[in-house]
Design a protein around this motif. Structure first.
Motif, mmCIF file in Angstrom:
data_model
loop_
_atom_site.group_PDB
_atom_site.id
_atom_site.type_symbol
_atom_site.label_atom_id
_atom_site.label_comp_id
_atom_site.label_asym_id
_atom_site.label_seq_id
_atom_site.Cartn_x
_atom_site.Cartn_y
_atom_site.Cartn_z
ATOM 1 N N UNK A 284 0.844 -1.195 0.000
ATOM 2 C CA UNK A 284 0.000 0.000 0.000
ATOM 3 C C UNK A 284 0.875 1.240 0.000
ATOM 4 N N UNK A 285 0.335 2.330 -0.512
ATOM 5 C CA UNK A 285 1.061 3.590 -0.552
ATOM 6 C C UNK A 285 0.246 4.646 -1.275
ATOM 7 N N UNK A 324 -0.141 2.773 11.262
ATOM 8 C CA UNK A 324 -1.483 3.309 11.056
ATOM 9 C C UNK A 324 -1.988 3.005 9.655
ATOM 10 N N UNK A 325 -1.110 3.056 8.660
ATOM 11 C CA UNK A 325 -1.524 2.726 7.297
ATOM 12 C C UNK A 325 -2.029 1.295 7.221
ATOM 13 N N UNK A 326 -1.359 0.374 7.922
ATOM 14 C CA UNK A 326 -1.811 -1.021 7.953
ATOM 15 C C UNK A 326 -3.236 -1.109 8.502
ATOM 16 N N UNK A 327 -3.481 -0.429 9.616
ATOM 17 C CA UNK A 327 -4.818 -0.451 10.212
ATOM 18 C C UNK A 327 -5.849 0.179 9.286
ATOM 19 N N UNK A 328 -5.475 1.264 8.624
ATOM 20 C CA UNK A 328 -6.415 1.940 7.728
ATOM 21 C C UNK A 328 -6.737 1.095 6.493
ATOM 22 N N UNK A 329 -5.777 0.332 6.013
ATOM 23 C CA UNK A 329 -6.065 -0.576 4.889
ATOM 24 C C UNK A 329 -7.045 -1.659 5.332
ATOM 25 N N UNK A 330 -6.806 -2.238 6.518
ATOM 26 C CA UNK A 330 -7.714 -3.271 7.034
ATOM 27 C C UNK A 330 -9.111 -2.698 7.253
ATOM 28 N N UNK A 331 -9.176 -1.431 7.686
ATOM 29 C CA UNK A 331 -10.470 -0.798 7.954
ATOM 30 C C UNK A 331 -11.181 -0.344 6.681
ATOM 31 N N UNK A 333 -10.126 2.241 4.793
ATOM 32 C CA UNK A 333 -9.940 3.680 4.581
ATOM 33 C C UNK A 333 -8.895 3.976 3.510
ATOM 34 N N UNK A 334 -7.947 3.060 3.329
ATOM 35 C CA UNK A 334 -6.867 3.207 2.354
ATOM 36 C C UNK A 334 -6.883 1.972 1.470
ATOM 37 N N UNK A 335 -6.811 2.135 0.144
ATOM 38 C CA UNK A 335 -6.861 0.957 -0.732
ATOM 39 C C UNK A 335 -5.552 0.174 -0.714
ATOM 40 N N UNK A 336 -5.653 -1.105 -0.888
ATOM 41 C CA UNK A 336 -4.469 -1.950 -1.036
ATOM 42 C C UNK A 336 -4.059 -1.951 -2.499
ATOM 43 N N UNK A 337 -2.760 -1.753 -2.761
ATOM 44 C CA UNK A 337 -2.276 -1.781 -4.144
ATOM 45 C C UNK A 337 -2.056 -3.201 -4.637
ATOM 46 N N UNK A 351 -12.749 0.584 0.516
ATOM 47 C CA UNK A 351 -13.507 1.727 0.037
ATOM 48 C C UNK A 351 -15.002 1.482 -0.050
ATOM 49 N N UNK A 352 -15.611 2.098 -1.074
ATOM 50 C CA UNK A 352 -17.064 2.067 -1.221
ATOM 51 C C UNK A 352 -17.588 0.675 -1.538
ATOM 52 N N UNK A 353 -16.712 -0.222 -2.015
ATOM 53 C CA UNK A 353 -17.159 -1.581 -2.355
ATOM 54 C C UNK A 353 -17.422 -2.436 -1.123
ATOM 55 N N UNK A 354 -16.944 -2.002 0.049
ATOM 56 C CA UNK A 354 -17.161 -2.768 1.271
ATOM 57 C C UNK A 354 -18.615 -2.621 1.722
#
Length: 611
Positions: A284-285, A324-331, A333-337, A351-354
């Motif tokens: 992610x990034x 925090x980025x790891x947690x936000x990806x799991x939540x 909030x941040x997309x996984x690349x 994101x919105x697909x969840x």
């Protein structure tokens, strides 16, 4: 030696919600000798910052100094008019705030802000002030002291900005410097650098100082004398060695006991069932994609993580490591690349697909409850919203469940009618947690939820987390930069550095080497509750650790390479490190064998004793 600062029968009152004055500082008195460092210590609400600000003749909004005497040298501070106070502040008394980020003007250079008080008080010319500022930058171990003043606040790290603020305080040669929790928000490694710089400058200049903190281990490195406060009253006033070895107040003894969180008793996990959450090959990034189609700015690289049902997994690392980025990806909030996240074996999209159900099952508890809770809403409204959103409860059902949630987090039902601004930091963090629990999640992501709390309140939050685990069987990802905290409540611990997982091991295997060299640095950087520790660790630590950053040459090389004191040139500098399995469980990402690391790393006695 004659006292430079003398405080007698100091009293401060605050206006409560009913409009009545309530005394919050109750007849406090102490003296400070010239060149002495006095610490004011106590939990949130003890009055330590209020007392420190009184030394500048200042009371925060809603408060006023109602009585007593504050003398600095020959000056009666409480008798000064506005002009006298303006002449005192920044000249006779200087203040170093807790949050450097909020203390600086983002539109001005660091140099302009550091020399501002010298120009206002006309203590020297601009040229002389700039030359003195460069000398202070050098004394405070700031990088590139001749040119760092040309930067803006956002262009330096948090630890560097904290030291620049110290230069701002020392520029006028004040008689007294107040340091108000200046290292609370810093990583343990950065904290060592900042504390060492502060201590050296205070000693070189012979400065008289007041150090405000809730951390006794930090205070032990800085203070000659400690005043222990509770409820606006002095509970103990003693020299640092005597207080640490033989406290006279039971409250002081409780602070000493809370300084090193003891591991909580964890219920055994049920084996045989599939993991609740699995993260595989996560990247992610942000930024435009590179030639491989991945973000040009990588925050996380190839992260694997498993959380069992009912388990608590700790993720530890400095700021910038990717926690925090790891947690936000799991939540979501941040997309996984790249990579996958599975919840109960099913893909957890971002994101919105969840789906709403997926959002319900994974809840986020933010670090700063002050910004996470709407100040205009009552606690009842804050807690009722997820009840309506996720469970469709009507008002009667909401009111009943709000009372149950407050009871669950050990708060009285009367709190429901209050707003966040009327609660203490610990109470707000409990509301933050209760809001997450309102969704009835399977997984809670806790992001540094105790980092801004004093030791007593933080210990209570950790006890609450352990109790909720027993009662609700909820799984937790617990993020922290404090290895003592994660060790207190976590089954497994993952160490991140610059977006890479460099170590993972069960709590039972944390007590003894081998450690990844970065984990060893983190463990050995936790302040110990004894004088002289800072001198010892400063001598053995690498001088001026470079900031976190990936190696630029060959992809996949160890991210800790440029900071590692045991790297093998020709191996670490050219070859991707292997992931080695540890005999006691877990793994490390390192070229050194476990036996070699064990030999290099002497056992950390304090961690063995806590095991």
């Amino acid at each position: 030696m004659t006292a430079l600062v003398h405080v007698e029968d100091l009293r401060v009152v605050a206006r409560n919600a009913e409009g009545a004055d309530v005394e919050i500082v109750k007849g406090v008195g102490f003296s400070i000798k010239k060149g002495e460092v006095l610490a004011l210590i106590g939990e949130s609400g003890s009055g330590k910052t209020t007392i420190a600000l009184s030394l500048m003749g200042y009371a925060r909004s809603g408060c006023r100094i109602s009585g007593g005497t504050v003398r600095i040298g020959e000056q009666d501070v409480l008798g000064l008019d506005n002009a006298g106070l303006a002449a005192l502040r920044g000249r006779t008394v200087a203040y170093i705030a807790q949050s450097a980020a909020s203390a600086f003007n983002p539109s001005k250079t660091l140099m302009d802000q550091v020399i501002e008080s010298a120009l206002i008080h006309r203590t020297m010319t601009r040229e002389a002030a700039e030359a003195k500022a460069v000398g202070l930058f050098r004394a405070l171990a700031l990088p590139d002291p001749e040119r760092i003043g040309a930067r803006y606040p956002h262009q330096v790290s948090g630890g560097q900005l904290q030291r620049v603020m110290a230069a701002m305080a020392f520029i006028t040669d004040p008689a007294l410097v107040i340091l108000d929790e200046p290292t609370t928000a810093l990583d343990v490694t950065t904290q060592i650098e900042v504390l060492n710089a502060f201590r050296n400058v205070v000693r070189q200049l012979g400065t008289t100082a007041v150090y405000v903190s809730h951390d006794l281990a930090v205070v032990a490195q800085m203070a000659d004398r400690i005043v222990v406060l509770r409820g606006g009253e002095v509970r103990e006033n003693s020299s640092t060695p005597r207080l640490l070895s033989a406290p006279t107040s039971p409250y002081t003894a409780s602070l000493l006991a809370a300084a090193e969180p003891a591991p909580r008793q964890l219920d055994p996990l049920a084996h045989g069932s599939a993991p609740l959450l699995q993260v595989r090959g996560l990247v992610a990034g942000y930024g435009p994609p590179d030639s491989s189609g991945l973000p040009s700015k990588r925050i996380l690289s190839d992260i694997d993580l498993t959380i069992e049902r009912g388990a608590t997994v700790g993720v530890i690392g400095e700021s910038g490591s990717g926690k925090t980025t790891l947690a936000r990806v799991i939540a979501g909030m941040v997309p996984a690349a790249r990579g996958s996240i599975l919840l109960d074996g099913e893909p957890l999209v971002g994101g919105a697909a969840r789906t709403r159900e997926q959002f319900r099952r994974v809840q986020f508890v933010f670090q700063n409850a002050d910004t996470a809770l709407n100040p205009a809403h009552t606690i009842e409204r804050i807690l009722a919203r997820p009840l309506a959103f996720y469970h469709g409860m009507d008002r009667a059902a909401q009111a009943k469940r709000v009372r149950e949630l407050l009871d669950l987090v050990k708060l009285p039902a009367a709190v429901a009618a209050r707003r966040p601004g009327e609660l203490s930091g610990g109470q707000k963090q409990r509301i933050n947690l209760a809001r997450a629990l309102a969704a009835k999640p399977d997984l809670i992501l806790c992001d540094e939820i105790t980092s801004a709390l004093d030791t007593v309140v933080a210990a209570a939050i950790l006890d609450l987390m352990a109790e909720l685990r027993r009662e609700l069987k909820v799984s937790t990802l617990f993020i922290s930069h404090d290895i003592n905290t994660v060790r207190a409540i976590c089954d497994d611990i993952v160490v991140l550095y610059a977006g890479a997982k460099v170590e993972a091991r069960p709590r039972s295997a944390l007590a003894t080497p081998p450690f990844h060299p970065y984990s060893h640095l983190l463990i050995s950087s936790v302040p110990e509750l004894r004088q002289g520790w800072l001198e010892e660790v400063a001598e053995r630590a690498p001088a001026g650790l470079p900031p976190i950053g990936p190696v630029a040459s060959t992809p996949g090389l160890c991210t800790f390479l440029h900071r590692c004191s045991v790297r093998i040139d020709g191996v670490c500098t050219q070859t991707v490190p292997p992931r080695r399995q540890l005999p006691g469980g877990g793994q490390i990402l390192c070229h050194h064998s476990g036996q070699a690391l064990r030999t290099m790393q002497a056992p950390l006695q304090r961690f063995e004793e806590l095991a």
